[in-house]
Write a protein that holds these residues in place. Structure first.
Motif, PDB file in Angstrom:
ATOM      1  N   ALA A  33     -83.333  67.572  14.540  1.00 39.24           N
ATOM      2  CA  ALA A  33     -84.559  66.843  14.869  1.00 39.24           C
ATOM      3  C   ALA A  33     -85.531  66.865  13.681  1.00 39.24           C
ATOM      4  O   ALA A  33     -86.114  65.839  13.317  1.00 39.24           O
ATOM      5  CB  ALA A  33     -85.220  67.428  16.116  1.00 39.24           C
ATOM      6  N   ARG A  34     -85.711  68.042  13.085  1.00 41.27           N
ATOM      7  CA  ARG A  34     -86.602  68.139  11.932  1.00 41.27           C
ATOM      8  C   ARG A  34     -86.046  67.350  10.743  1.00 41.27           C
ATOM      9  O   ARG A  34     -86.792  66.693  10.022  1.00 41.27           O
ATOM     10  CB  ARG A  34     -86.798  69.604  11.540  1.00 41.27           C
ATOM     11  N   SER A  35     -84.731  67.407  10.528  1.00 39.01           N
ATOM     12  CA  SER A  35     -84.126  66.669   9.425  1.00 39.01           C
ATOM     13  C   SER A  35     -84.335  65.172   9.589  1.00 39.01           C
ATOM     14  O   SER A  35     -84.669  64.461   8.636  1.00 39.01           O
ATOM     15  CB  SER A  35     -82.624  66.975   9.331  1.00 39.01           C
ATOM     16  N   LEU A  36     -84.136  64.669  10.793  1.00 42.34           N
ATOM     17  CA  LEU A  36     -84.328  63.247  11.067  1.00 42.34           C
ATOM     18  C   LEU A  36     -85.790  62.848  10.870  1.00 42.34           C
ATOM     19  O   LEU A  36     -86.102  61.825  10.240  1.00 42.34           O
ATOM     20  CB  LEU A  36     -83.868  62.918  12.486  1.00 42.34           C
ATOM     21  N   ALA A  37     -86.691  63.670  11.384  1.00 41.45           N
ATOM     22  CA  ALA A  37     -88.116  63.370  11.239  1.00 41.45           C
ATOM     23  C   ALA A  37     -88.538  63.378   9.773  1.00 41.45           C
ATOM     24  O   ALA A  37     -89.295  62.499   9.326  1.00 41.45           O
ATOM     25  CB  ALA A  37     -88.943  64.382  12.026  1.00 41.45           C
ATOM     26  N   GLU A  38     -88.048  64.329   8.998  1.00 36.61           N
ATOM     27  CA  GLU A  38     -88.429  64.422   7.594  1.00 36.61           C
ATOM     28  C   GLU A  38     -87.920  63.230   6.791  1.00 36.61           C
ATOM     29  O   GLU A  38     -88.599  62.740   5.898  1.00 36.61           O
ATOM     30  CB  GLU A  38     -87.918  65.728   6.988  1.00 36.61           C
ATOM     31  N   ARG A  39     -86.710  62.753   7.115  1.00 40.27           N
ATOM     32  CA  ARG A  39     -86.201  61.605   6.371  1.00 40.27           C
ATOM     33  C   ARG A  39     -86.991  60.336   6.726  1.00 40.27           C
ATOM     34  O   ARG A  39     -87.300  59.531   5.845  1.00 40.27           O
ATOM     35  CB  ARG A  39     -84.712  61.411   6.651  1.00 40.27           C
ATOM     36  N   ILE A  40     -87.337  60.142   7.982  1.00 39.77           N
ATOM     37  CA  ILE A  40     -88.155  58.989   8.355  1.00 39.77           C
ATOM     38  C   ILE A  40     -89.536  59.100   7.717  1.00 39.77           C
ATOM     39  O   ILE A  40     -90.117  58.109   7.260  1.00 39.77           O
ATOM     40  CB  ILE A  40     -88.260  58.871   9.889  1.00 39.77           C
ATOM     41  N   ARG A  41     -90.058  60.328   7.634  1.00 38.78           N
ATOM     42  CA  ARG A  41     -91.364  60.531   6.984  1.00 38.78           C
ATOM     43  C   ARG A  41     -91.300  60.113   5.523  1.00 38.78           C
ATOM     44  O   ARG A  41     -92.224  59.465   5.017  1.00 38.78           O
ATOM     45  CB  ARG A  41     -91.772  62.000   7.096  1.00 38.78           C
ATOM     46  N   LEU A  42     -90.227  60.453   4.829  1.00 43.32           N
ATOM     47  CA  LEU A  42     -90.091  60.047   3.430  1.00 43.32           C
ATOM     48  C   LEU A  42     -90.013  58.526   3.310  1.00 43.32           C
ATOM     49  O   LEU A  42     -90.632  57.931   2.424  1.00 43.32           O
ATOM     50  CB  LEU A  42     -88.842  60.676   2.813  1.00 43.32           C
ATOM     51  N   LEU A  43     -89.275  57.885   4.196  1.00 47.82           N
ATOM     52  CA  LEU A  43     -89.170  56.425   4.164  1.00 47.82           C
ATOM     53  C   LEU A  43     -90.535  55.772   4.352  1.00 47.82           C
ATOM     54  O   LEU A  43     -90.812  54.710   3.778  1.00 47.82           O
ATOM     55  CB  LEU A  43     -88.203  55.941   5.243  1.00 47.82           C
ATOM     56  N   ALA A  44     -91.387  56.399   5.152  1.00 48.39           N
ATOM     57  CA  ALA A  44     -92.740  55.881   5.334  1.00 48.39           C
ATOM     58  C   ALA A  44     -93.603  56.143   4.103  1.00 48.39           C
ATOM     59  O   ALA A  44     -94.370  55.286   3.662  1.00 48.39           O
ATOM     60  CB  ALA A  44     -93.386  56.501   6.574  1.00 48.39           C
TER      61      ALA A  44
END
Length: 489
Positions: A33-44
């Protein structure tokens, strides 16, 4: 790919998001969950998913990623907690950007930003600005709206093309609000919705965005940083053949490329490669647009290539931003008179012209172009030597390709960890774009673009942050020891 409805609201489908996510699993030791959130955060953070974009529903994303609904829900919840998403009834989960907050660990009390490869202002720019201000009163009787460019500026730019080996009339020049404005103006003039546009990959990310906003369907052609060099003859042949194949199969309306010191790879095309690409475009009726904003930033290539249009039909984009100063927001387009007239007519939809005072400043600076280029050569050479020396010392496992000119180098990390590294560095106060920012569909996780310019003390601090961040990444330890991958090349 972000799609927009009639109201301008954007959305990204589950398939497109997964392509952008790349190899995200395990990016954070806190779990999926944290890995997915962090990657979406980087894309933003780096703009690949713009603020306001609606994310896929939890059900769509968990099906596409083969995850539990609980994991995706937890990832979205973390994004909301961090201020990078909000959920609205009837609108799903939307990406947002929180107000920037400086990390406590940021050195020198501010962030170091390596996302822009820019040089400092010329030392004689302030005096030229004072002289330009003295010239301004002679223009105050006009309405001040100038959609084409002052005659003296267009004449000076035409003369510069003459000096570089391309006969040009002032009527073939349109002055713009920088190179990005020129790209966007050309995109919406040359392309209709659904038209195909050939682009280099990797390349300047804002060019991708401008073409997509014009409705283009992108046809990427792989670029090698060794193309054009003696040792890279095979790579250049492969690149040219890829261009020829793309033209033949896609029949694109336009092709956008950087023939000299390409951003980010730094490669330059040989005269023979340029001839073949132009011939292939001509056979399909494709308009070739050459971004030459870095074309004259030679360090030690040893020769000055003429503009691409000297070898065949091509529209040229130039800019004062890289050679003179980023704060001088002026660019230009060199094309045939008919296209210039079309561009001037299309321009008024978005803006009413280039500021007079900035044009007067450009007119004062252009006669000293040779002096400016010599200074930039010295600055870029010093920056290149400093950066390669620092990387050899702190990160000897990374490979730095030969960089004979341009503003940046396209570093090979040796492992697909670019996005994880960018996030880790940001938490320490360093902004650096991940490799996939320069491609489409999540490619280039093994690359990092680093500028050859900037304040030396900040560059030293930046490499220190990169080294510390790299050492903390799972899987990077074996690649970071001296001699692990042969060091700098």
């Amino acid at each position: 790919m972000v799609l927009r409805n009639e109201s301008g609201q954007g959305s990204i489908g589950a398939t497109a998001l997964v392509a952008l996510l790349g190899d995200w699993r395990g990016a954070d030791p806190g779990g999926l969950a944290r890995s997915l959130a962090e990657r979406i955060r980087l894309l933003a953070l780096d703009g690949r998913i713009p603020a306001g974009t609606r994310l896929p529903s939890e059900r769509e994303l968990c099906d596409r990623l083969d995850l539990s609904r609980t994991t995706v829900a937890a990832a979205y919840a973390r994004l909301r907690d961090l201020g990078f998403a909000r959920s609205l009834r009837g609108s799903g989960t939307q990406v947002r950007l929180p107000v920037p907050r400086l990390p406590e660990s940021a050195p020198s009390g501010h962030e170091i930003d390596l996302s822009r490869a820019t040089l400092p202002a010329l030392p004689w720019l302030a005096e030229a600005a004072r002289e330009a201000a003295e010239d301004l009163p002679s223009w105050l009787h006009t309405d001040g709206y100038d959609p084409i460019g002052l005659p003296e500026v267009r004449a000076a730019l035409a003369q510069r093309y003459e000096e570089r080996g391309l006969p040009t009339e002032p009527e073939q020049i349109l002055v713009t609000l920088g190179a990005q404005h020129a790209i966007a103006l050309l995109a919406r003039t040359l392309l209709g919705r659904g038209d195909r546009a050939v682009i280099e990959s990797p390349s300047y990310p804002h060019a991708f965005e401008a073409l997509r906003l014009a409705g283009a369907r992108l046809v990427p052609v792989p670029v090698s940083e060794t193309a054009g060099a003696t040792a890279g003859a095979a790579a250049e042949i492969a690149e040219v053949e890829a261009f020829e194949q793309a033209f033949r199969r896609a029949s694109p309306a336009a092709a956008f490329l950087m023939p000299d010191f390409q951003n980010p790879t730094g490669r330059s095309l040989s005269p023979e490669a340029r001839d073949r690409i132009l011939a292939a475009a001509r056979r399909e009726g494709t308009v070739v647009v050459a971004d030459e904003t870095t074309a004259e930033l030679d360090i030690d290539r040893g020769f000055a290539a003429p503009p691409l249009a000297a070898q065949g039909d091509a529209v040229l984009i130039g800019s004062a931003g890289k050679t003179l100063w980023g704060g001088l927001r002026i660019g230009w387009i060199r094309a045939d008179r008919e296209l210039i007239a079309r561009l001037a007519q299309a321009r008024v939809v978005g803006d009413l012209g280039t500021p007079i005072l900035e044009q007067l400043l450009l007119a004062r600076l252009l006669p000293r172009t040779a002096d400016a280029l010599e200074l930039r050569r010295e600055q870029l050479r010093a920056g290149r030597e400093l950066l390669t020396g620092l990387l050899a010392e702190r990160l000897p496992g990374w490979r730095v390709p030969p960089t004979p000119g341009g503003i940046a180098t396209w570093v090979d990390l040796g492992a697909p960890l670019s996005s994880r590294l960018a996030l880790a560095a940001r938490s320490r106060g360093l902004v650096v774009p991940a490799g996939p920012r320069f491609g489409i569909d999540g490619a280039y996780e093994g690359r990092l673009r680093l500028p050859l310019c900037g304040d030396p003390d900040e560059l030293r601090a930046a490499v220190g942050i990169l080294a510390d961040s790299w050492g903390d990444l799972p899987g990077a330890e074996s690649l970071g020891s001296p001699g692990a991958r042969g060091g700098i090349i």
